[in-house]
Design a protein around this motif. Structure first.
Motif, PDB file in Angstrom:
ATOM      1  N   UNK A   9       0.916  -1.170   0.005  1.00 23.48           N
ATOM      2  CA  UNK A   9      -0.269  -0.411   0.072  1.00 23.48           C
ATOM      3  C   UNK A   9       1.241   1.146   0.000  1.00 23.48           C
ATOM      4  N   UNK A  10       0.534   2.699  -0.566  1.00 25.20           N
ATOM      5  CA  UNK A  10       1.275   3.236  -0.597  1.00 25.20           C
ATOM      6  C   UNK A  10      -0.030   4.387  -0.480  1.00 25.20           C
ATOM      7  N   UNK A  11       0.715   5.562   0.113  1.00 26.06           N
ATOM      8  CA  UNK A  11      -0.017   6.753  -0.016  1.00 26.06           C
ATOM      9  C   UNK A  11      -0.410   7.575  -1.108  1.00 26.06           C
ATOM     10  N   UNK A  12      -1.314   8.674  -0.880  1.00 28.05           N
ATOM     11  CA  UNK A  12      -0.766   8.938  -1.277  1.00 28.05           C
ATOM     12  C   UNK A  12      -2.027  10.390  -2.015  1.00 28.05           C
ATOM     13  N   UNK A  61      12.050  10.823   2.107  1.00 30.12           N
ATOM     14  CA  UNK A  61      12.119   9.674   1.411  1.00 30.12           C
ATOM     15  C   UNK A  61      11.219   8.460   1.950  1.00 30.12           C
ATOM     16  N   UNK A  62      10.374   7.785   0.701  1.00 34.37           N
ATOM     17  CA  UNK A  62       9.907   6.712   0.998  1.00 34.37           C
ATOM     18  C   UNK A  62      10.804   5.776   1.491  1.00 34.37           C
ATOM     19  N   UNK A 107       7.159   8.689  -5.433  1.00 32.45           N
ATOM     20  CA  UNK A 107       7.256   7.736  -4.963  1.00 32.45           C
ATOM     21  C   UNK A 107       8.885   7.091  -5.540  1.00 32.45           C
ATOM     22  N   UNK A 108       9.848   6.668  -4.977  1.00 34.96           N
ATOM     23  CA  UNK A 108      10.443   6.225  -5.665  1.00 34.96           C
ATOM     24  C   UNK A 108      10.594   4.358  -5.852  1.00 34.96           C
TER      25      UNK A 108
END
Length: 115
Positions: A9-12, A61-62, A107-108
């Motif tokens: 899961x990625x926050x955005x 940084x993620x 996001x990297x």
């Protein structure tokens, strides 16, 4: 007893847009939209991806990132750049190379040759 990873899961700030971008890049399908607050992407042969809407991106940084593989590193990096990915750095040496990139939300992620 063990655990099994089920989803990344990625926050955005825009879950729908980022999920759509990742679905296009991975050949995946957006399977749930939940009014744009939690969007799920099914990736063929890969992990499920989810994108969760937040008010503000996490600063810095993620700490967790995706590593993806491809049969043609140079061609895939160019395709991703044309699709809106940013180039952070080309890394490695003669024995192993990879490229660190950013998705449209910053996001990297890393792209490496398939082994």
């Amino acid at each position: 007893m063990t655990i099994t990873p089920a989803m990344i899961t990625c926050d955005t700030t825009d879950a729908t847009a980022l999920a759509t971008w990742w679905a296009e890049q991975t050949g995946g399908t957006v399977t749930e939209e939940n009014d744009g607050w939690y969007v799920i992407v099914a990736v063929p042969g890969g992990p499920t991806l989810a994108f969760q809407k937040v008010e503000e991106p996490t600063p810095g940084k993620n700490r967790l990132h995706l590593d993806v593989v491809t049969d043609d590193l140079a061609a895939e990096v160019e395709r991703l750049r044309a699709a809106g990915a940013g180039l952070v750095a080309e890394r490695g040496d003669d024995s192993f190379r990879w490229v660190t990139m950013t998705d449209p939300a910053g996001n990297e992620f890393c792209v490496a040759p398939r082994h």
